[in-house]
Design a protein around this motif. Structure first.
Motif, PDB file in Angstrom:
ATOM      1  N   UNK A  17     -25.725 -10.740   4.205  1.00  0.00           N
ATOM      2  CA  UNK A  17     -24.264 -10.274   3.107  1.00  0.00           C
ATOM      3  C   UNK A  17     -23.968  -9.631   2.298  1.00  0.00           C
ATOM      4  N   UNK A  18     -25.335  -9.029   1.104  1.00  0.00           N
ATOM      5  CA  UNK A  18     -25.253  -8.647   0.224  1.00  0.00           C
ATOM      6  C   UNK A  18     -24.531  -6.970   1.101  1.00  0.00           C
ATOM      7  N   UNK A  19     -25.484  -6.406   2.271  1.00  0.00           N
ATOM      8  CA  UNK A  19     -25.104  -5.738   2.338  1.00  0.00           C
ATOM      9  C   UNK A  19     -23.490  -4.998   3.144  1.00  0.00           C
ATOM     10  N   UNK A  20     -23.221  -6.386   3.746  1.00  0.00           N
ATOM     11  CA  UNK A  20     -21.768  -5.907   4.543  1.00  0.00           C
ATOM     12  C   UNK A  20     -20.633  -5.490   2.564  1.00  0.00           C
ATOM     13  N   UNK A  21     -21.171  -7.240   1.606  1.00  0.00           N
ATOM     14  CA  UNK A  21     -20.249  -6.483   0.937  1.00  0.00           C
ATOM     15  C   UNK A  21     -20.216  -5.521   0.256  1.00  0.00           C
ATOM     16  N   UNK A  22     -21.209  -5.161  -0.153  1.00  0.00           N
ATOM     17  CA  UNK A  22     -20.827  -3.528  -0.577  1.00  0.00           C
ATOM     18  C   UNK A  22     -20.692  -2.634   0.432  1.00  0.00           C
ATOM     19  N   UNK A  23     -19.937  -2.651   1.744  1.00  0.00           N
ATOM     20  CA  UNK A  23     -19.586  -2.078   2.885  1.00  0.00           C
ATOM     21  C   UNK A  23     -18.943  -2.126   2.294  1.00  0.00           C
ATOM     22  N   UNK A  24     -17.596  -2.808   2.085  1.00  0.00           N
ATOM     23  CA  UNK A  24     -16.214  -3.054   1.880  1.00  0.00           C
ATOM     24  C   UNK A  24     -15.540  -1.859   0.811  1.00  0.00           C
ATOM     25  N   UNK A  25     -14.439  -1.330   0.806  1.00  0.00           N
ATOM     26  CA  UNK A  25     -14.109  -0.281   0.022  1.00  0.00           C
ATOM     27  C   UNK A  25     -13.345  -1.698  -1.102  1.00  0.00           C
ATOM     28  N   UNK A  26     -13.669  -0.498  -2.141  1.00  0.00           N
ATOM     29  CA  UNK A  26     -12.768  -0.815  -3.320  1.00  0.00           C
ATOM     30  C   UNK A  26     -11.325  -0.771  -3.318  1.00  0.00           C
ATOM     31  N   UNK A  27     -10.782  -1.230  -3.872  1.00  0.00           N
ATOM     32  CA  UNK A  27      -9.476  -1.457  -3.845  1.00  0.00           C
ATOM     33  C   UNK A  27      -8.806  -0.462  -5.255  1.00  0.00           C
ATOM     34  N   UNK A  28      -8.561  -0.625  -5.226  1.00  0.00           N
ATOM     35  CA  UNK A  28      -7.778   0.790  -6.643  1.00  0.00           C
ATOM     36  C   UNK A  28      -8.896   0.864  -7.245  1.00  0.00           C
ATOM     37  N   UNK A  29     -10.200   1.285  -7.317  1.00  0.00           N
ATOM     38  CA  UNK A  29     -10.760   2.137  -8.132  1.00  0.00           C
ATOM     39  C   UNK A  29     -10.801   2.856  -8.325  1.00  0.00           C
ATOM     40  N   UNK A  30      -9.883   3.843  -8.073  1.00  0.00           N
ATOM     41  CA  UNK A  30     -10.370   5.349  -8.733  1.00  0.00           C
ATOM     42  C   UNK A  30      -8.840   5.242  -9.158  1.00  0.00           C
ATOM     43  N   UNK A  31      -7.793   4.249  -9.728  1.00  0.00           N
ATOM     44  CA  UNK A  31      -7.521   3.868 -10.265  1.00  0.00           C
ATOM     45  C   UNK A  31      -7.986   3.362 -11.705  1.00  0.00           C
TER      46      UNK A  31
END
Length: 155
Positions: A123-137
């Motif tokens: 779950x730790x690795x899977x959590x960080x595998x998810x893209x971060x919505x609105x990161x660039x903004x």
């Protein structure tokens, strides 16, 4: 990270309250994710042989090579270089997420690693595998507010 529920209006200790169209502060957003992920790290540590999780982790020798990344973040924070830190986040987190995604896929798909049906341990690795919505903004908002220059980013 999307998995930490930072885009809802529930006020919990590890979430940031954000209205629907508001761009959250990137650093508060990431802090919520780090707090959430710290809980997942203990399950992952157990899966790689740290049976007495916290005690074993405290006894594990810390090396200078393993502290380069946190040292860099500490220096940016102490120098109040929010714009440079936001630029680093915009580049680093997608690369880290892609690496975590590839690692997760490999560990889940190869029976010899023993993680086939073990979602909690990864779950730790899977959590960080998810893209971060609105990161660039979020990063761009800080960079514009701080009027960050190219020189601020490369040093």
């Amino acid at each position: 990270n999307n998995n930490n529920n930072n885009n809802n209006n529930n006020n919990t200790d590890d979430s940031v309250v954000v209205e629907k169209d508001e761009v959250p502060d990137v650093f508060q957003f990431l802090l919520g994710g780090e707090i959430y992920a710290s809980r997942l790290l203990l399950d992952h540590a157990k899966s790689v042989g740290f049976d007495n999780e916290e005690e074993d982790l405290r006894k594990y020798p810390v090396t200078a090579r393993g502290q380069g990344y946190p040292s860099y973040w500490a220096r940016l924070a102490l120098a109040n270089k929010r714009g440079a830190a936001a630029a680093a986040v915009a580049v680093n987190f997608p690369a880290w997420g892609n690496m975590c995604s590839e690692l997760s896929e490999a560990l889940h798909s190869q029976p010899e690693y023993g993680y086939n049906d073990d979602k909690a341990s990864l779950a730790f690795i899977d959590f960080f595998a998810s893209p971060i919505e609105k990161l660039n903004e979020m990063a761009a908002t800080v960079m514009m507010k701080e009027n960050v220059s190219y020189q601020d980013v490369v040093t």
